[in-house]
Motif scaffolding. Structure first.
Motif, PDB file in Angstrom:
ATOM      1  N   ARG A 147      47.281  53.381  15.202  1.00  0.00           N
ATOM      2  CA  ARG A 147      47.340  52.731  16.506  1.00  0.00           C
ATOM      3  C   ARG A 147      46.958  53.740  17.599  1.00  0.00           C
ATOM      4  N   VAL A 191      50.207  52.736  10.648  1.00  0.00           N
ATOM      5  CA  VAL A 191      50.849  51.500  10.205  1.00  0.00           C
ATOM      6  C   VAL A 191      50.183  51.015   8.922  1.00  0.00           C
ATOM      7  N   PHE A 245      56.396  46.518   6.289  1.00  0.00           N
ATOM      8  CA  PHE A 245      55.620  47.422   7.122  1.00  0.00           C
ATOM      9  C   PHE A 245      56.157  48.844   6.960  1.00  0.00           C
ATOM     10  N   PHE A 299      58.835  50.172  18.279  1.00  0.00           N
ATOM     11  CA  PHE A 299      57.468  49.799  17.874  1.00  0.00           C
ATOM     12  C   PHE A 299      57.461  48.634  16.884  1.00  0.00           C
ATOM     13  N   ASP A 349      57.195  45.480  16.452  1.00  0.00           N
ATOM     14  CA  ASP A 349      56.792  44.380  17.320  1.00  0.00           C
ATOM     15  C   ASP A 349      55.341  44.049  16.972  1.00  0.00           C
ATOM     16  N   GLY A 375      52.721  43.112  18.622  1.00  0.00           N
ATOM     17  CA  GLY A 375      51.703  43.749  19.452  1.00  0.00           C
ATOM     18  C   GLY A 375      51.562  45.223  19.135  1.00  0.00           C
ATOM     19  N   GLU A 376      52.679  45.935  19.042  1.00  0.00           N
ATOM     20  CA  GLU A 376      52.668  47.381  18.797  1.00  0.00           C
ATOM     21  C   GLU A 376      52.115  47.712  17.406  1.00  0.00           C
ATOM     22  N   LEU A 377      52.350  46.827  16.418  1.00  0.00           N
ATOM     23  CA  LEU A 377      51.890  47.101  15.052  1.00  0.00           C
ATOM     24  C   LEU A 377      50.451  46.644  14.840  1.00  0.00           C
ATOM     25  N   PRO A 405      57.500  41.404  11.700  1.00  0.00           N
ATOM     26  CA  PRO A 405      56.804  40.702  12.778  1.00  0.00           C
ATOM     27  C   PRO A 405      55.670  39.828  12.217  1.00  0.00           C
TER      28      PRO A 405
END
Lengths: 419, 419
Positions: free
Chosen positions: A106, A112, A410, B375, B377, B379-381, B399
């Motif tokens: 990111r 990630v 994740f 993080f 979330d 959007g963040e991932l 998420p």
């Protein structure tokens, strides 16, 4: 059922959950070693299994169970060999947890990725077939899960004999025997209580009659992966290659009529009805198939019985088929929408456009162009082995292989990033 | 609720199901056109939306709803702009149905591939926030689904005003308005009946308090994707970089304490407890955080309150944190196993071995090494937008982005192959 039973069953589930953690972390070699120990245990205990099965079959005959049910219940030497073969085949499959999934970085530098993980604990609820006690447990184990097997009371002794083999296979390899738990109780009220333990069990897979499955869906707090029935159709398009369509029809209906991917309905475009139906009817009748038709169909085949809505929605699982003649491609899609079960739908067509429309517009877990519905099977589609079929779209849709017994988490790796 | 209401609601669901079929077949340009029409409709109707929201807020104040609840309910001009921005962001995301999946040819020549498809009809059950009526519907639409939105009675007028905008956006682009249906009734008995319509609705996503979600799970015949709560921990390993760990702690606990990915618990290895805890406690207390600790922790921080099991499992959603000191890495993993909620778990460590063990052994939808829990979330991932978070492993874990609103069907193409 009393409170004591409920406490005991909760403790069993807790033990399976704990044992499942060790299975989740086992490497592929360790898991395969358990499978091969099970092959050995089946060989060493075949006399015990056959004797236990004999007890079940005798009782089933006394209780007046149907011939089909007794057939599914019966184990002979060949049956035990097939169980061994199934175990070896599962061992040979690639380990589903070894898959490496892509990583992205990111903008803030955190990395990630996803990691495939087992579901945890699977509850399998099934009837008759004792081979499920071998095969479902093998697939659960290979995918890193613990499993609780709740078979029918008609297979009680057979399932317990197989359970003893699993316990030996697990302990011989240093794993807790609770990882594969075959419940001793077949009480239905107890099953209902089990279905509320959503903190201990991750998924329920029921296999059996529609009544059993609807009962599980209505009572479970745990996610259920299910298929109610397979009402599969062949649509013979106006542009179909008719000899090819006839092959698909005869194969789909008669090669093994008692299974869920057999054809239960034929849909014929009106423009080719007179060219196709008389020959199709003769060929089906020559194989002993009983036909039912809509009014248009019966104009061409006046001797067959009339079909109504209930018959169109029926899973015959026998040498019977319903036939409808439609005015258009759209009407065929609408008919499938109304009467199909989301299992498998086939089109015979030479039109690329209609093939594409069928693939896009028909809502079924398997849509096929110019191929027999009988290929709708985990093995035939290349999944290796099948734990069941899902006709709802959550988690898995269609035949389910090892991957459907897994999930993904994740994984985020950083160097102290904060938000 | 009477039979008439039930019949009416069934008809509404049937209409949504029908409308969803057109949305499923819409191309990406058509779907984005609806999203942009919705942006326009929000601008044109902002006075109406604000007036409707004012009515809801007034009533909520009369009814004595909590300040936090009223805050979530209130829409101002900035709120409407944020809705517009969310719509534009969803429009910009890649179309999830356009993904081409690999094809394999089986030995008999049939070609097998998978095709990404929408789930069908989503039922969203939520409380307060009227922005969900915009954002959840946008994600459903973009992924080709129909959606039925059942908001809380406290947001009734706001949700209906937004519904009018969706209806205009759909009809202006030639789609049936039932594709996005905002229910007028907020009756709970009616909701229970809705939850039985598993032939019409494919998935239920509840968002709200744990009570509401447990009610949905206990009553639904439809698959549920849910997360009960987020009890996230930071484990400070004996090899942790302590200043880095402190950053993660302060950020995770205090940057936005009211959300599910905020830290609720701190786990400290005994070997670094005396070096870390006093400074950590001062830093937290300087931010107004109230601390609770186990007996070992309180030997170092005697002034803080004692924590018991209930506190360890509590989602504070406030400036409070529980602290436990553990003897070993294993004890940390066991603690998370017992008290974690499967949401997000973080380790601060400089040991590659412990990082790997944490990633493998901790059961949570997001496991993090040296990064803030905040993080966790969509959007963040990098998922683009988030419809919710799943803490059960079926279908989605963690998420959920657009892909989690889709499924895959099998497509088989042959040249007349039979079995």
């Amino acid at each position: 059922m009393n409170t004591q039973d409920l406490t005991a069953i909760k403790q069993q589930c807790e033990q399976t959950r704990k044992a499942a953690k060790a299975i989740a972390l086992a490497n592929p070699t360790q898991k395969n070693a358990i499978l091969f120990s099970m092959v050995k245990a089946l060989i060493e205990n075949k006399a015990t299994i056959l004797a236990a099965n004999e007890r079940d079959v005798e009782q089933a005959e006394k209780d007046g169970l149907s011939a089909a049910m007794i057939d599914r219940l019966t184990i002979n030497l060949t049956g035990i060999e097939q169980m061994q073969k199934a175990l070896a085949e599962v061992a040979e499959l690639p380990d589903p947890l070894s898959e490496v999934l892509p990583m992205t970085k990111r903008p803030n530098g955190i990395k990630v990725r996803k990691k495939r993980i087992p579901l945890g604990v699977i509850l399998m609820i099934y009837e008759s077939r004792p081979n499920v006690t071998v095969e479902a447990a093998a697939l659960a184990l290979k995918s890193g899960n613990g499993i609780i097997l709740r078979g029918g009371k008609e297979a009680f002794h057979s399932n317990q004999a197989i359970a003893t083999c699993w316990q030996k296979a697990l302990t011989d390899n240093g794993f807790h025997p609770a990882g594969i738990t075959v419940l001793a109780s077949t009480d239905r009220q107890l099953m209902n209580e089990l279905l509320k333990l959503d903190e201990l069990i991750d998924v329920v897979i029921p296999r059996g009659g529609e009544g059993l499955i609807r009962h599980v869906v209505a009572n479970s707090h745990i996610p259920v992966i299910k298929h109610y029935k397979g009402v599969c159709h062949l649509y013979v398009d106006e542009s179909a290659d008719l000899p090819l369509a006839l092959d698909l029809l005869i194969n789909g209906k008669t090669q093994r009529p008692g299974v869920c991917n057999a054809l239960e309905g034929l849909i014929v475009h009106q423009h080719i009805a007179s060219a196709f139906l008389p020959e199709a009817a003769s060929a089906l009748q020559a194989k002993g198939v009983k036909l039912y038709g809509c009014s248009k169909t019966r104009q061409l085949l006046p001797e067959i019985e009339a079909a109504d809505g209930d018959l169109f929605a029926k899973e015959f699982l026998a040498l019977e088929i319903s036939i409808v003649t439609v005015d258009s491609f759209d009407e065929a899609v609408e008919f499938i929408d109304q009467y199909g079960s989301g299992h498998t739908e086939v089109i015979a067509t030479q039109s690329q456009d209609n093939a594409e429309r069928f693939i896009n517009e028909v809502d079924a877990s398997v849509v096929m162009v110019n191929a027999s519905s009988r290929f709708s099977d985990g093995g035939e589609l290349g999944l290796g082995a099948e734990i069941g079929i899902s006709t709802s779209k959550i988690h898995a849709y269609g035949p389910m292989g090892l991957e459907s017994l897994t999930s993904q988490k994740f994984v985020v790796e950083g160097e102290g990033q904060i938000r």
